[in-house]
Design an enzyme around this catalytic site. Sequence first.
Site, PDB file in Angstrom:
ATOM      1  N   SER A 104      49.590  43.009  43.307  1.00  0.00           N
ATOM      2  CA  SER A 104      48.481  44.377  43.584  1.00  0.00           C
ATOM      3  C   SER A 104      47.741  44.298  42.531  1.00  0.00           C
ATOM      4  CB  SER A 104      49.730  45.179  42.601  1.00  0.00           C
ATOM      5  OG  SER A 104      48.743  46.244  42.053  1.00  0.00           O
ATOM      6  N   GLU A 123      32.522  34.241  47.112  1.00  0.00           N
ATOM      7  CA  GLU A 123      32.859  32.763  48.176  1.00  0.00           C
ATOM      8  C   GLU A 123      34.431  31.820  47.984  1.00  0.00           C
ATOM      9  OE1 GLU A 123      30.066  28.532  48.307  1.00  0.00           O
ATOM     10  OE2 GLU A 123      30.532  29.048  46.489  1.00  0.00           O
ATOM     11  N   ARG A 177      29.669  33.217  43.782  1.00  0.00           N
ATOM     12  CA  ARG A 177      31.105  32.044  43.615  1.00  0.00           C
ATOM     13  C   ARG A 177      32.195  32.596  44.148  1.00  0.00           C
ATOM     14  NH1 ARG A 177      27.661  29.666  45.123  1.00  0.00           N
ATOM     15  NH2 ARG A 177      25.641  28.732  44.365  1.00  0.00           N
TER      16      ARG A 177
END
Length: 150
Positions: free
Chosen positions: A118, A95, A92
Amino acid sequence: MSHRPAEQQRATTEVEDRRLASGTSWKELADHIGRAPVWTVAALLGSHPMPAEEAASIGELLRLSDESVAALQRQPYRTADDSVSTDPTIYRFRELFSVYGPAIKELIHEEFGDGIMSAINCRVSLERRADPDGDRVVVTIDGKFLPYQW
């Protein structure tokens, strides 16, 4: 397959086993060495080298072997472990960055100019927030902006 050396894999397993057997939470371990929980867990899972004093302190608390305490101090390989990408929580996050990553990138460029956030010089925190529709997971990534140098 993990790219971590065998001694680091054994150390991670020993940490997890001893932590569970002792009933010690990740937060308690982080508090014990005075570090942020996300950094501490990442280090104990082999993603960051721990300073000798902190590794020894965790080793004493969890009764780790000398080999595991030494392994916690070694410089890790920071490579992707494809076997974890199928874990639902990690998937997830992938995603989420697949969907929102390009938008976040554009907004960083608009706000800061040509550069990156960074991942080396950053702080990551996690908290729980109550919500009437179900508790929320709040992840904060506080990264230093690094302008491209031409």
